[in-house]
Scaffold this active site. Structure first.
Site, mmCIF file in Angstrom:
data_model
loop_
_atom_site.group_PDB
_atom_site.id
_atom_site.type_symbol
_atom_site.label_atom_id
_atom_site.label_comp_id
_atom_site.label_asym_id
_atom_site.label_seq_id
_atom_site.Cartn_x
_atom_site.Cartn_y
_atom_site.Cartn_z
ATOM 1 N N GLY A 192 -29.524 125.927 15.709
ATOM 2 C CA GLY A 192 -30.184 126.503 16.885
ATOM 3 C C GLY A 192 -31.609 126.952 16.604
ATOM 4 O O GLY A 192 -32.476 126.151 16.275
ATOM 5 N N ILE A 194 -32.912 128.729 14.185
ATOM 6 C CA ILE A 194 -33.354 128.954 12.788
ATOM 7 C C ILE A 194 -34.211 127.764 12.339
ATOM 8 O O ILE A 194 -33.760 126.621 12.436
ATOM 9 C CB ILE A 194 -32.138 129.076 11.833
ATOM 10 N N LYS A 221 -24.417 118.289 11.516
ATOM 11 C CA LYS A 221 -25.505 119.167 11.050
ATOM 12 C C LYS A 221 -25.596 119.200 9.530
ATOM 13 O O LYS A 221 -26.694 119.105 8.971
ATOM 14 C CB LYS A 221 -25.285 120.576 11.600
ATOM 15 N N ASP A 243 -19.322 118.598 15.050
ATOM 16 C CA ASP A 243 -20.703 119.060 15.245
ATOM 17 C C ASP A 243 -21.248 119.619 13.920
ATOM 18 O O ASP A 243 -22.387 119.336 13.543
ATOM 19 C CB ASP A 243 -20.728 120.133 16.345
ATOM 20 N N THR A 295 -28.644 123.334 29.884
ATOM 21 C CA THR A 295 -28.700 124.590 29.126
ATOM 22 C C THR A 295 -30.000 124.663 28.320
ATOM 23 O O THR A 295 -30.794 125.600 28.468
ATOM 24 C CB THR A 295 -27.481 124.670 28.169
ATOM 25 N N GLY A 325 -27.191 128.181 22.255
ATOM 26 C CA GLY A 325 -27.593 128.895 23.468
ATOM 27 C C GLY A 325 -28.984 128.478 23.908
ATOM 28 O O GLY A 325 -29.773 127.948 23.144
ATOM 29 N N GLY A 331 -22.510 128.494 27.357
ATOM 30 C CA GLY A 331 -23.356 127.333 27.073
ATOM 31 C C GLY A 331 -23.472 127.004 25.596
ATOM 32 O O GLY A 331 -24.367 126.289 25.177
HETATM 33 P P1 NDP Z 1 -26.361 120.061 29.200
HETATM 34 O O1 NDP Z 1 -25.159 119.275 29.538
HETATM 35 O O2 NDP Z 1 -26.441 121.475 29.646
HETATM 36 O O3 NDP Z 1 -27.656 119.312 29.764
HETATM 37 C C1 NDP Z 1 -27.784 117.921 29.761
HETATM 38 C C2 NDP Z 1 -28.906 117.559 30.712
HETATM 39 O O4 NDP Z 1 -29.089 116.141 30.692
HETATM 40 C C3 NDP Z 1 -28.644 117.933 32.185
HETATM 41 O O5 NDP Z 1 -29.790 118.544 32.723
HETATM 42 C C4 NDP Z 1 -28.367 116.608 32.870
HETATM 43 O O6 NDP Z 1 -28.803 116.580 34.224
HETATM 44 C C5 NDP Z 1 -29.248 115.688 32.047
HETATM 45 N N1 NDP Z 1 -28.846 114.287 32.127
HETATM 46 C C6 NDP Z 1 -27.644 113.736 31.828
HETATM 47 N N2 NDP Z 1 -27.701 112.391 32.031
HETATM 48 C C7 NDP Z 1 -28.957 112.117 32.440
HETATM 49 C C8 NDP Z 1 -29.619 110.930 32.809
HETATM 50 N N3 NDP Z 1 -29.020 109.742 32.791
HETATM 51 N N4 NDP Z 1 -30.921 111.004 33.201
HETATM 52 C C9 NDP Z 1 -31.571 112.205 33.228
HETATM 53 N N5 NDP Z 1 -30.973 113.374 32.875
HETATM 54 C C10 NDP Z 1 -29.688 113.320 32.503
HETATM 55 O O7 NDP Z 1 -26.532 119.956 27.625
HETATM 56 P P2 NDP Z 1 -27.258 120.975 26.626
HETATM 57 O O8 NDP Z 1 -28.540 121.399 27.227
HETATM 58 O O9 NDP Z 1 -26.300 122.003 26.194
HETATM 59 O O10 NDP Z 1 -27.508 120.027 25.342
HETATM 60 C C11 NDP Z 1 -28.583 119.130 25.289
HETATM 61 C C12 NDP Z 1 -28.736 118.648 23.842
HETATM 62 O O11 NDP Z 1 -29.040 119.761 23.006
HETATM 63 C C13 NDP Z 1 -27.485 118.023 23.237
HETATM 64 O O12 NDP Z 1 -27.865 117.004 22.346
HETATM 65 C C14 NDP Z 1 -26.859 119.163 22.469
HETATM 66 O O13 NDP Z 1 -26.042 118.732 21.411
HETATM 67 C C15 NDP Z 1 -28.100 119.843 21.941
HETATM 68 N N6 NDP Z 1 -27.965 121.233 21.572
HETATM 69 C C16 NDP Z 1 -27.359 122.113 22.433
HETATM 70 C C17 NDP Z 1 -27.291 123.445 22.110
HETATM 71 C C18 NDP Z 1 -26.649 124.446 23.005
HETATM 72 O O14 NDP Z 1 -26.535 125.610 22.601
HETATM 73 N N7 NDP Z 1 -26.237 124.077 24.201
HETATM 74 C C19 NDP Z 1 -27.860 123.949 20.849
HETATM 75 C C20 NDP Z 1 -28.475 122.930 20.022
HETATM 76 C C21 NDP Z 1 -28.514 121.637 20.386
HETATM 77 P P3 NDP Z 1 -28.155 117.562 35.343
HETATM 78 O O15 NDP Z 1 -28.667 118.930 34.994
HETATM 79 O O16 NDP Z 1 -28.695 117.088 36.625
HETATM 80 O O17 NDP Z 1 -26.679 117.400 35.202
HETATM 81 N N1 HSE Z 2 -22.201 123.417 20.115
HETATM 82 C C1 HSE Z 2 -23.170 123.786 19.138
HETATM 83 C C2 HSE Z 2 -22.705 125.042 18.423
HETATM 84 C C3 HSE Z 2 -24.497 124.004 19.810
HETATM 85 O O1 HSE Z 2 -21.815 125.713 18.946
HETATM 86 O O2 HSE Z 2 -23.218 125.332 17.355
HETATM 87 C C4 HSE Z 2 -25.620 124.258 18.833
HETATM 88 O O3 HSE Z 2 -25.910 123.131 18.073
#
Ligand code: NDP
Ligand code: HSE
Length: 441
Positions: free
Chosen positions: A134, A136, A205, A201, A13, A311, A187
């Site tokens: 996010g 901000i 934060k 979570d 995401t 997001g 997402g």
């Molecule tokens: P996702 O699950 O969408 O993405 C995780 C990614 O990590 C995927 O692309 C996955 O690969 C990859 N991955 C997992 N294991 C491995 C590995 N061993 N080697 C290489 N790549 C790997 O998570 P998000 O993008 O939602 O979240 C990522 C981070 O951002 C987290 O720490 C989350 O807390 C944080 N975050 C998320 C927000 C959100 O709105 N989603 C907002 C703020 C922070 P593959 O695609 O092939 O499965």
């Molecule tokens: N799961 C988190 C939320 C993602 O909903 O706020 C952003 O950190």
């Protein structure tokens, strides 16, 4: 133009959002910064996973070590998440003296001091703007914009998923499970989403914000945390009748405490719980996936930050702002221009919840018969808890009816004990429901 090479681990995401935003505005960023930003490698778990935005196959690898060990890559972006392999990845990058950018609040919450120590040891930097609220820029604001302030209070709606669920329950009467499934589809939610709905979570934060604001690393075990599982549509309706909205609030404030043990200024309340907020307060109008942080500085006064808290796009904006800071550091030849965390408070401590003083909303299910209110009031009176208002919808004598009470300021310990006594009364049915009320004074 000077070039800074980027490697990213994670293309889900947020990761795909970062690549997309870079593809869209990378030239603009280069023009503003005077440094070109170039992606060299992006590691994922599997090439054929569906991604919100495409990433060119030519950049992808399934071996994250190729990113960390590439001598050309100067900045490593970790967007895998969790407290396991992500920690190994960050430590490996820091050991190579590469600047790390992460959005991983769970990892920072669990291992912040260790990661900062490793960064200091290696002379590299660790950036984490996207870990809180996010898009901000709250971390940068606390560290740089408000550097001249102490922080009597920070109140944050810091979890987008919970705010999205509570908003849709309130405005559409939607069911918890349906809205959660939708938040996952968009997402917003963590894996697993229990991290969101159980308040963890938000705990991660508010812990990060409290640590930055108060200059000592707040151990997440010391943060009193309640999630939104017990928030019902019924309580939303009664809260509405009383002029309040229920929000999951992260709070970090110099506490109104029962005892004056130690230095009051160094003792803080850090907590997460569903809170009744007066409808007239600006935080009550923060809806959907939006987050907001109300920061009170002793010099600046009250300030408000508002924006999308989760997001792919909003979070990408925060990640790229860190990337630009890292590139600027490299351009200026000072890798740790703003250190990731500075522990400057000697006697900082988090007050136990029992010592915190709050106002309360209580809903009981009671048998409608003479003397009930008197007996309940007597227990509150004995605990020195004053009642400020009571609602009891009209029912038939002998039937169970809801009894809603708003209570004046009292320590949490007194409230906890009084409710334990009340729940044992024969005419009280089921578990009492209690939420705290915040007046932002
Ligand atoms: P996702 O699950 O969408 O993405 C995780 C990614 O990590 C995927 O692309 C996955 O690969 C990859 N991955 C997992 N294991 C491995 C590995 N061993 N080697 C290489 N790549 C790997 O998570 P998000 O993008 O939602 O979240 C990522 C981070 O951002 C987290 O720490 C989350 O807390 C944080 N975050 C998320 C927000 C959100 O709105 N989603 C907002 C703020 C922070 P593959 O695609 O092939 O499965
Ligand atoms: N799961 C988190 C939320 C993602 O909903 O706020 C952003 O950190």
């Amino acid at each position: 133009m000077q070039q800074v090479n980027l490697g990213m681990i994670g293309g889900g995401t947020v990761g795909s959002g970062v690549y997309h935003a870079w593809a869209q505005n990378g030239d603009l960023m280069a023009a503003r910064l005077g440094v070109e930003l170039a992606f060299r490698k992006i590691a994922v778990k599997a090439f054929d996973e569906p991604r919100p935005y495409p990433i060119p196959q030519s950049l992808m690898t399934t071996d994250w070590q190729e990113v960390v060990n590439d001598p050309q890559i100067q900045v490593v972006i970790e967007l895998v998440g969790g407290t396991g392999i992500a920690k190994t990845m960050i430590l490996a990058a820091l050991a190579q003296r590469k600047t790390v950018v992460t959005a991983n609040k769970a990892l920072l919450s669990a291992h912040g001091p260790e990661l900062f120590a490793e960064a200091a040891k290696s002379g590299a930097n660790l950036y984490y703007e996207a870990s809180v609220c996010g898009g901000i820029p709250i971390i940068k604001s606390l560290r740089e914009g408000f550097v001249a302030n102490q922080f009597p209070a920070i109140y944050g709606i810091v979890n987008g998923t919970c705010n999205y669920i509570l908003t849709r329950m309130k405005h559409e009467g939607a069911d918890f499970a349906d809205v959660l499934a939708d938040a996952q589809k968009q997402g917003y939610a963590e894996t697993p989403p229990d991290l969101d709905i159980d308040g963890k979570d938000a705990q991660h934060k508010i812990g990060i914000l409290a640590s930055l604001a108060h200059g000592f690393w707040v151990d997440h075990h010391a943060i009193h945390t309640e999630g939104i599982r017990d928030v019902s549509k019924l309580d939303m309706q009664f809260a509405g009748q009383l002029g309040y909205t229920i929000k999951l609030l992260g709070i970090a404030k110099q506490a109104a405490s029962k005892s004056a043990i130690g230095n009051r200024k160094s003792a803080i309340q850090v907590s997460v719980y569903p809170t009744l907020i007066p409808n007239a307060h600006v935080l009550a109008s923060v809806n959907g996936v939006f987050n907001a942080c109300f920061v009170r500085g002793d010099v600046v006064g009250d300030t408000l930050f508002y924006g999308r808290g989760a997001g792919k796009d909003a979070t990408a904006s925060a990640v790229l702002s860190d990337v630009v800071d890292a590139a600027l550091d490299l351009k200026l030849g000072g890798k740790v221009r703003v250190p990731p965390f500075v522990a400057h408070a000697k006697n900082g401590r988090v007050l136990p919840m029992d010592e915190i003083v709050s106002r309360y909303y209580v809903r009981l299910s009671v048998v409608d018969k003479p003397g009930v209110l008197a007996k309940i009031s007597a227990i509150f009176a004995a605990a020195k808890i004053g009642i400020s208002s009571v609602i009891q919808p009209e029912g038939h004598e002998g039937e169970s009816v809801p009894l809603i009470m708003m209570l004046h300021d009292a320590p949490n310990a007194a409230m906890r004990k009084a409710l334990a006594k009340i729940s044992k009364l024969p005419f009280v049915k089921g578990k009492p429901v209690m939420f705290r009320v915040e007046s932002f004074e």
